[in-house]
Motif scaffolding. Structure first.
Motif, PDB file in Angstrom:
ATOM      1  N   TRP A  50      -5.428 -37.214   0.536  1.00  0.00           N
ATOM      2  CA  TRP A  50      -6.239 -37.883  -0.494  1.00  0.00           C
ATOM      3  C   TRP A  50      -6.315 -39.389  -0.259  1.00  0.00           C
ATOM      4  O   TRP A  50      -7.368 -40.001  -0.472  1.00  0.00           O
ATOM      5  CB  TRP A  50      -5.702 -37.584  -1.889  1.00  0.00           C
ATOM      6  CG  TRP A  50      -6.211 -36.280  -2.400  1.00  0.00           C
ATOM      7  CD1 TRP A  50      -5.499 -35.139  -2.565  1.00  0.00           C
ATOM      8  CD2 TRP A  50      -7.557 -35.977  -2.773  1.00  0.00           C
ATOM      9  NE1 TRP A  50      -6.322 -34.140  -3.024  1.00  0.00           N
ATOM     10  CE2 TRP A  50      -7.596 -34.632  -3.160  1.00  0.00           C
ATOM     11  CE3 TRP A  50      -8.732 -36.707  -2.809  1.00  0.00           C
ATOM     12  CZ2 TRP A  50      -8.752 -34.009  -3.584  1.00  0.00           C
ATOM     13  CZ3 TRP A  50      -9.894 -36.082  -3.225  1.00  0.00           C
ATOM     14  CH2 TRP A  50      -9.903 -34.757  -3.608  1.00  0.00           C
ATOM     15  N   VAL A  51      -5.228 -39.987   0.176  1.00  0.00           N
ATOM     16  CA  VAL A  51      -5.258 -41.418   0.492  1.00  0.00           C
ATOM     17  C   VAL A  51      -6.235 -41.678   1.634  1.00  0.00           C
ATOM     18  O   VAL A  51      -7.036 -42.625   1.588  1.00  0.00           O
ATOM     19  CB  VAL A  51      -3.844 -41.937   0.840  1.00  0.00           C
ATOM     20  CG1 VAL A  51      -3.910 -43.324   1.460  1.00  0.00           C
ATOM     21  CG2 VAL A  51      -2.975 -41.951  -0.386  1.00  0.00           C
ATOM     22  N   LEU A  52      -6.187 -40.852   2.659  1.00  0.00           N
ATOM     23  CA  LEU A  52      -7.092 -41.044   3.792  1.00  0.00           C
ATOM     24  C   LEU A  52      -8.553 -40.832   3.394  1.00  0.00           C
ATOM     25  O   LEU A  52      -9.441 -41.549   3.866  1.00  0.00           O
ATOM     26  CB  LEU A  52      -6.703 -40.111   4.939  1.00  0.00           C
ATOM     27  CG  LEU A  52      -5.360 -40.420   5.600  1.00  0.00           C
ATOM     28  CD1 LEU A  52      -5.043 -39.388   6.663  1.00  0.00           C
ATOM     29  CD2 LEU A  52      -5.374 -41.814   6.176  1.00  0.00           C
ATOM     30  N   ILE A  53      -8.798 -39.855   2.534  1.00  0.00           N
ATOM     31  CA  ILE A  53     -10.180 -39.618   2.085  1.00  0.00           C
ATOM     32  C   ILE A  53     -10.690 -40.811   1.289  1.00  0.00           C
ATOM     33  O   ILE A  53     -11.797 -41.314   1.531  1.00  0.00           O
ATOM     34  CB  ILE A  53     -10.266 -38.317   1.261  1.00  0.00           C
ATOM     35  CG1 ILE A  53     -10.121 -37.111   2.173  1.00  0.00           C
ATOM     36  CG2 ILE A  53     -11.585 -38.237   0.495  1.00  0.00           C
ATOM     37  CD1 ILE A  53     -10.000 -35.799   1.425  1.00  0.00           C
ATOM     38  N   PRO A 109      -6.380 -46.772  -5.047  1.00  0.00           N
ATOM     39  CA  PRO A 109      -5.086 -47.056  -5.704  1.00  0.00           C
ATOM     40  C   PRO A 109      -4.492 -45.843  -6.403  1.00  0.00           C
ATOM     41  O   PRO A 109      -3.267 -45.651  -6.382  1.00  0.00           O
ATOM     42  CB  PRO A 109      -5.429 -48.148  -6.727  1.00  0.00           C
ATOM     43  CG  PRO A 109      -6.702 -48.742  -6.279  1.00  0.00           C
ATOM     44  CD  PRO A 109      -7.425 -47.669  -5.554  1.00  0.00           C
ATOM     45  N   LEU A 110      -5.345 -45.013  -7.000  1.00  0.00           N
ATOM     46  CA  LEU A 110      -4.817 -43.816  -7.668  1.00  0.00           C
ATOM     47  C   LEU A 110      -4.214 -42.840  -6.656  1.00  0.00           C
ATOM     48  O   LEU A 110      -3.177 -42.227  -6.924  1.00  0.00           O
ATOM     49  CB  LEU A 110      -5.902 -43.137  -8.494  1.00  0.00           C
ATOM     50  CG  LEU A 110      -6.336 -43.893  -9.752  1.00  0.00           C
ATOM     51  CD1 LEU A 110      -7.504 -43.184 -10.422  1.00  0.00           C
ATOM     52  CD2 LEU A 110      -5.179 -44.041 -10.711  1.00  0.00           C
ATOM     53  N   ALA A 111      -4.853 -42.705  -5.494  1.00  0.00           N
ATOM     54  CA  ALA A 111      -4.298 -41.827  -4.456  1.00  0.00           C
ATOM     55  C   ALA A 111      -2.987 -42.400  -3.919  1.00  0.00           C
ATOM     56  O   ALA A 111      -2.039 -41.639  -3.634  1.00  0.00           O
ATOM     57  CB  ALA A 111      -5.314 -41.646  -3.331  1.00  0.00           C
ATOM     58  N   LEU A 112      -2.917 -43.715  -3.791  1.00  0.00           N
ATOM     59  CA  LEU A 112      -1.662 -44.325  -3.341  1.00  0.00           C
ATOM     60  C   LEU A 112      -0.542 -44.133  -4.362  1.00  0.00           C
ATOM     61  O   LEU A 112       0.599 -43.837  -3.992  1.00  0.00           O
ATOM     62  CB  LEU A 112      -1.870 -45.818  -3.064  1.00  0.00           C
ATOM     63  CG  LEU A 112      -2.580 -46.159  -1.763  1.00  0.00           C
ATOM     64  CD1 LEU A 112      -2.926 -47.636  -1.714  1.00  0.00           C
ATOM     65  CD2 LEU A 112      -1.727 -45.770  -0.579  1.00  0.00           C
ATOM     66  N   VAL A 113      -0.861 -44.299  -5.624  1.00  0.00           N
ATOM     67  CA  VAL A 113       0.141 -44.076  -6.684  1.00  0.00           C
ATOM     68  C   VAL A 113       0.598 -42.624  -6.667  1.00  0.00           C
ATOM     69  O   VAL A 113       1.790 -42.327  -6.788  1.00  0.00           O
ATOM     70  CB  VAL A 113      -0.428 -44.481  -8.062  1.00  0.00           C
ATOM     71  CG1 VAL A 113       0.446 -43.972  -9.193  1.00  0.00           C
ATOM     72  CG2 VAL A 113      -0.583 -45.986  -8.146  1.00  0.00           C
ATOM     73  N   ASN A 114      -0.348 -41.707  -6.492  1.00  0.00           N
ATOM     74  CA  ASN A 114      -0.003 -40.283  -6.412  1.00  0.00           C
ATOM     75  C   ASN A 114       0.925 -40.025  -5.232  1.00  0.00           C
ATOM     76  O   ASN A 114       1.933 -39.303  -5.368  1.00  0.00           O
ATOM     77  CB  ASN A 114      -1.269 -39.437  -6.295  1.00  0.00           C
ATOM     78  CG  ASN A 114      -0.963 -37.970  -6.180  1.00  0.00           C
ATOM     79  OD1 ASN A 114      -0.058 -37.457  -6.822  1.00  0.00           O
ATOM     80  ND2 ASN A 114      -1.711 -37.280  -5.343  1.00  0.00           N
ATOM     81  N   LEU A 115       0.625 -40.614  -4.086  1.00  0.00           N
ATOM     82  CA  LEU A 115       1.467 -40.425  -2.904  1.00  0.00           C
ATOM     83  C   LEU A 115       2.864 -40.993  -3.131  1.00  0.00           C
ATOM     84  O   LEU A 115       3.869 -40.352  -2.773  1.00  0.00           O
ATOM     85  CB  LEU A 115       0.817 -41.080  -1.685  1.00  0.00           C
ATOM     86  CG  LEU A 115       1.555 -40.892  -0.360  1.00  0.00           C
ATOM     87  CD1 LEU A 115       1.626 -39.429   0.021  1.00  0.00           C
ATOM     88  CD2 LEU A 115       0.899 -41.710   0.721  1.00  0.00           C
TER      89      LEU A 115
END
Length: 160
Positions: free
Chosen positions: A102-105, A64-70
């Motif tokens: 980052w989302v994919l990782i 979720p944090l990577a999605l928010v960042n994206l």
């Protein structure tokens, strides 16, 4: 005390436990007592448990944090594209690519690596859990962005 009121003890048996069929004809000295130790399994290794906790938290919090960042980077890119006449600057596009990586990782690589690690360590329940986590992450991600488009975006990010 009178003999009628006195309680008499019952005579004790010669052997307090039943004897196996093979020992019934044996004298008391010839009888053998089988004492097999009870095997108690060791508790699970705490390091492995800590590994599962860390990997689960990494997936649960990281995705979720990577999605928010994206989302924030894409919003930033849209603002930059509207404010500058030539389109978004190159560093904004690079930031979008980094956010996608980052989302994919977090969404795909962490649960996949965790499931493989669980299979190697022969932890069936953990392998099932991390495989489920991989499916839960991958299906919505691949529905939103088809694999061909995703591959093209990654190739553009890494080649430019």
């Amino acid at each position: 005390m009178s003999p009628k009121k006195r309680q008499r003890r019952k005579p004790r048996r010669a052997t307090p436990w039943p004897t196996p069929a093979s020992d019934r004809g044996a004298t008391p000295r010839e009888r053998t007592v089988s004492r097999t130790p009870v095997v108690i399994d060791d508790p699970p290794d705490r390091r492995v448990t800590a590994l599962w906790v860390v990997l689960t938290l990494l997936w649960l919090l990281g995705t979720p944090l990577a999605l928010v960042n994206l989302v924030l980077v894409v919003t930033n890119a849209q603002t930059a594209a509207l404010s500058t006449p030539g389109g978004p600057p190159a560093d904004v596009v690079t930031d979008i690519g980094n956010g996608l990586v980052w989302v994919l990782i977090m969404a795909l690589a962490v649960p996949a690596a965790s499931a493989v690690t669980a299979l190697i360590l022969r932890r069936t329940i953990a392998a099932i859990g991390f495989t489920t986590a991989l499916v839960v992450s991958a299906v919505p991600l691949l529905v939103i962005m088809p694999p061909a488009d995703l591959w093209q975006a990654l190739a553009t990010h890494f080649t430019s």
